[in-house]
Each structure stands twice: as C-alpha cells, then as structure tokens.
Scaffold this active site. Structure first.
Site, short mmCIF file in Angstrom:
data_model
loop_
_atom_site.label_atom_id
_atom_site.label_comp_id
_atom_site.label_asym_id
_atom_site.label_seq_id
_atom_site.Cartn_x
_atom_site.Cartn_y
_atom_site.Cartn_z
N ARG A 82 -28.43 3.82 83.12
CA ARG A 82 -28.38 2.46 83.68
C ARG A 82 -29.78 1.98 84.06
O ARG A 82 -30.65 2.79 84.41
CB ARG A 82 -27.48 2.44 84.91
CG ARG A 82 -26.02 2.59 84.46
CD ARG A 82 -25.12 1.70 85.24
NE ARG A 82 -23.84 1.55 84.54
CZ ARG A 82 -22.66 1.60 85.14
NH1 ARG A 82 -22.59 1.79 86.43
NH2 ARG A 82 -21.57 1.41 84.44
N GLU A 110 -23.57 5.40 74.87
CA GLU A 110 -22.26 4.82 74.53
C GLU A 110 -21.53 5.70 73.50
O GLU A 110 -20.31 5.79 73.53
CB GLU A 110 -22.44 3.40 73.98
CG GLU A 110 -22.83 2.39 75.05
CD GLU A 110 -21.79 2.26 76.17
OE1 GLU A 110 -20.60 2.52 75.92
OE2 GLU A 110 -22.18 1.91 77.30
N THR A 152 -14.82 10.27 76.41
CA THR A 152 -15.35 11.37 77.23
C THR A 152 -15.75 10.83 78.61
O THR A 152 -16.29 9.73 78.71
CB THR A 152 -16.58 11.99 76.53
OG1 THR A 152 -16.24 12.23 75.17
CG2 THR A 152 -16.99 13.29 77.17
N TYR A 164 -17.34 -2.36 69.46
CA TYR A 164 -17.57 -2.11 70.89
C TYR A 164 -19.02 -1.68 71.15
O TYR A 164 -19.72 -2.25 72.00
CB TYR A 164 -16.61 -1.02 71.42
CG TYR A 164 -17.07 -0.50 72.75
CD1 TYR A 164 -16.84 -1.22 73.91
CD2 TYR A 164 -17.82 0.68 72.84
CE1 TYR A 164 -17.32 -0.79 75.13
CE2 TYR A 164 -18.32 1.12 74.05
CZ TYR A 164 -18.06 0.39 75.19
OH TYR A 164 -18.57 0.81 76.39
N ASP A 175 -13.39 -2.46 74.70
CA ASP A 175 -12.74 -1.17 74.42
C ASP A 175 -11.37 -1.16 75.12
O ASP A 175 -10.93 -2.19 75.64
CB ASP A 175 -13.62 0.00 74.86
CG ASP A 175 -13.78 0.06 76.37
OD1 ASP A 175 -13.33 -0.86 77.07
OD2 ASP A 175 -14.35 1.06 76.86
N CYS A 202 -9.33 -0.62 88.20
CA CYS A 202 -8.21 -1.11 87.39
C CYS A 202 -7.84 -0.02 86.37
O CYS A 202 -7.90 -0.20 85.17
CB CYS A 202 -8.62 -2.40 86.68
SG CYS A 202 -7.20 -3.28 86.03
N CYS A 209 -10.13 -4.42 94.62
CA CYS A 209 -10.60 -5.08 93.40
C CYS A 209 -11.24 -6.44 93.73
O CYS A 209 -10.63 -7.25 94.43
CB CYS A 209 -9.43 -5.28 92.44
SG CYS A 209 -9.91 -6.16 90.96
N CYS A 237 -6.20 -12.52 89.73
CA CYS A 237 -5.46 -11.66 88.79
C CYS A 237 -3.97 -12.01 88.71
O CYS A 237 -3.24 -11.89 89.70
CB CYS A 237 -5.63 -10.20 89.21
SG CYS A 237 -4.73 -9.07 88.15
FE1 SF4 Z 1 -6.70 -4.71 87.88
FE2 SF4 Z 1 -5.84 -7.08 88.69
FE3 SF4 Z 1 -5.44 -5.00 90.24
FE4 SF4 Z 1 -7.89 -5.96 89.87
S1 SF4 Z 1 -6.20 -6.96 90.86
S2 SF4 Z 1 -7.28 -3.79 89.84
S3 SF4 Z 1 -7.80 -6.63 87.75
S4 SF4 Z 1 -4.58 -5.31 88.23
#
Ligand code: SF4
Length: 348
Positions: free
Chosen positions: A25, A37, A43, A120, A138, A192, A202, A208
């Site tokens: 990174r 990548e 892996t 990808y 991916d 996620c 998240c 979402c």
């Molecule tokens: Fe995944 Fe949505 Fe949950 Fe975030 S809020 S972890 S994007 S399912």
C-alpha cells in the site's frame, strides 16, 4: 436506489482512518501492484505478506522477473497454491518487456491483453498504480454492491453481473480511484463479509438497501454450487538407500511442481501395483496416513504409505530418484506437505 456517486466519500473517510496496513500500500509501482494482486487472488492477506516480501527481495523489478527461470519462480511460490498464477505472471512480464519496452501500460484494455491480467487485475493496476478512475471488480465487490443496491437476482447470471459491474463503474470517483478500490476490497474483506456482515461498523450502512431491508446475510443470491469431484490416490513414499522417487507434473493442475507418485490403486494393492507398473519391489516400512487436499473444484483423498525398496533400479520414465538435499531444492505444492514430511523423516 442509492446514487452510486454517494459511496466514495464516506468510504474514503473510513479508509483514511481504518485501512489495513499492507506492504504494497502507498506504493505507485505497477509491477508491485501486479505481483501483490496476483498473489492475493484466492489467498488471504496474512498468507501473502511474507511471500510478497521474499518475492520482491529476489525479483525487485519487472526486468529481474522477466529474466528469471520458471523453476526459481515456482520455488518462491511454493505453498502459495494456484501455481498457474506464477507461470502467467512470468509470461506477462516477458510480454511487457517485448511489447512495451518494460513499461506496464496505463490503459486497462491494454493491460487485460497481457498474460495473467484479467479485468479485475487490469482495474487494480490502472487505478492503484496510475490513478485511472476504473473499478476493480472481484467477488468481494460483487457481494458488497449486491447488498448496497439490493440486487436480489442470481449473481451467477451474466445480466446480474453486468448490472453490478456497471454500478461499480459509476461509483468510482475521479480522484483517488486506487484508494477507493482498495477501500471496497477492505470493506468486503473485513466488514461486508460473506455470511453475516458487520453492518454496525459499516461506513455505508445509511446508504445500504440490504441493511435497511434487513436481508444482508441472504445476499448475494448464489444458487447451489456444483459438488467438488473427489479423486483418491495411493502415494507410496519409496525409500531406496538415501533417495526417494518423485515426478515433475506435466498435467495442467500444478504443472511444473513436484509430487510423489500419485497412483490410482487401492492402498492395500500398492506392493503388487508397484511391481507390475515399475518392477519395484517395495516392503512396507511404516503406518499409512490418510489425508485430503481441497482445491477449488476438486478434492484429493490421499493414502500415504512408506516403503523400503529392495531392488536397485533406474527411475521409471518421467520420475527421478532424489536425495534429501535435492528434495529441498524442488518446488512442491502444499498438497504434498504430509508426503514430504514423511519422506524427510525416512531420509534423515
Ligand atoms: Fe455490507 Fe450493507 Fe452491511 Fe455495509 S451495511 S456491511 S454494505 S450489508
């Protein structure tokens, strides 16, 4: 439906505070992104880190890798699995030397024509190394986007995939595309995740669809996968003096790597089978060991049996007798870990 352009800002803020630290990174070097990548396909990050560091210490530039022998590269890759990745990487860097004078192209369409670089990896190299605003899609990204946008169609269907790819392309910001793609990868790997996602942590939960509808754990919709095929092998560890018998594989699976004899016969029949096939007289020298190795679509069920060879014969066609020290210089796949340990125990 959520506007795809709303995703980047909260995701990049989260990335700036919480990104996982990885040796590849913060580096804008297409060769290093390509290596990382490639190793990361199928892996885990923790597994890849020591391999990546050793690999780059040995082949620091694209030019160094292009000049290397395939056998040396496979040895460096030993234990990482999916060895066709290493062979294709070598082909690819040689292609870049010949066609682009050693400079990895910026254009994802040109990148995707290079051996070992699929759509990808092309997106990952273009965005991470050159900041080209393209997605790197991916399985992780497909899962995250199917939840974010509430796509409840069969994810294996080409139309569903196209829909998700197009949403992923709209969501890429004009600036910091590389960081953004790595943020989506991190989100898919740590928050996620497959199964039950950690929506409480998240940064995108307020956007979402699946979180709001409460069915995130049911997405993406994946119809039952085909069962893995099981193949059974008897593996004799043949000890003749201070040597054992091995073979370099020519089959597509694990091509170029070394294995002990993989014989499709009943383990009880091994002495008879060995004599009929190779004229080898083999006397059991220890207990048999049962193990298995799981590939993506295949399972090897293995019975490993040590034998002492009592007649002195040249190696059968395609095989070689090797000593303990020669054994250590050959690249074996991780499927051979237990046979290898058994051979080492008998040869030491
Ligand atoms: Fe995944 Fe949505 Fe949950 Fe975030 S809020 S972890 S994007 S399912």
């Amino acid at each position: 439906m959520t506007d795809p352009s709303e995703i980047a800002s909260p995701l990049l803020k989260w990335y700036d505070c919480c990104a996982r630290s990885m040796p590849w990174r913060g580096i804008h070097d297409p060769y290093k992104t390509w290596v990382s990548e490639t190793m990361l396909q199928q892996t885990r990050v923790e597994t890849v880190i020591p391999y990546y560091e050793k690999f780059l210490a040995r082949f620091p530039t694209l030019k160094d890798l292009a000049a290397a022998d395939e056998a040396d590269i496979l040895k460096m890759w030993e234990g990482l699995g999916y060895y066709s990745r290493a062979r294709n990487l070598l082909k690819g860097v040689r292609q870049v030397m010949e066609q682009y004078n050693g400079t990895v192209p910026h254009d994802p369409k040109l990148l995707a024509k290079i051996s070992g670089i699929g759509p990808y990896t092309a997106g990952a190299i273009a965005s991470i190394a050159y900041d080209v605003p393209v997605p790197a899609v991916d399985g992780n990204v497909l899962r995250v986007f199917s939840r974010l946008f509430g796509i409840r169609d069969n994810i294996r269907l080409p139309d569903t995939r196209k829909k998700l790819e197009s949403l992923a392309a709209f969501a890429v910001p004009d600036k910091r595309a590389g960081d953004y793609n790595q943020a989506v990868m991190d989100l898919g790997a740590t928050v996620c995740v497959p199964g039950t996602p950690d929506c409480d942590h998240c940064p995108l939960s307020s956007l979402c669809n699946a979180f709001i509808r409460g069915d995130a754990a049911d997405l993406p919709v994946i119809p039952g996968a085909a069962p893995q095929k099981i193949v059974s092998f008897s593996i004799p560890i043949l000890i003749s003096g201070n040597q054992t018998l091995v073979r370099k594989r020519t089959e597509t699976l694990l091509k170029g790597l070394w294995c002990f004899p993989l014989l499709e016969c009943d383990p009880q029949d091994l002495p008879t089978f060995l004599f009929r096939k190779f004229q080898i007289i083999a006397v059991p020298a220890g207990e048999s060991i049962h193990t298995r190795h799981v590939f993506t679509h295949l399972i090897w069920q293995m019975t490993i049996m040590p034998f002492t060879v009592t007649n002195d014969l040249p190696a059968p066609d395609g095989y070689v007798w090797v000593s303990a020290s020669e054994l250590e210089n050959l690249a074996f796949p991780s499927a051979m870990n237990i046979p290898l340990k058994t051979a080492r125990d008998f040869l030491s």
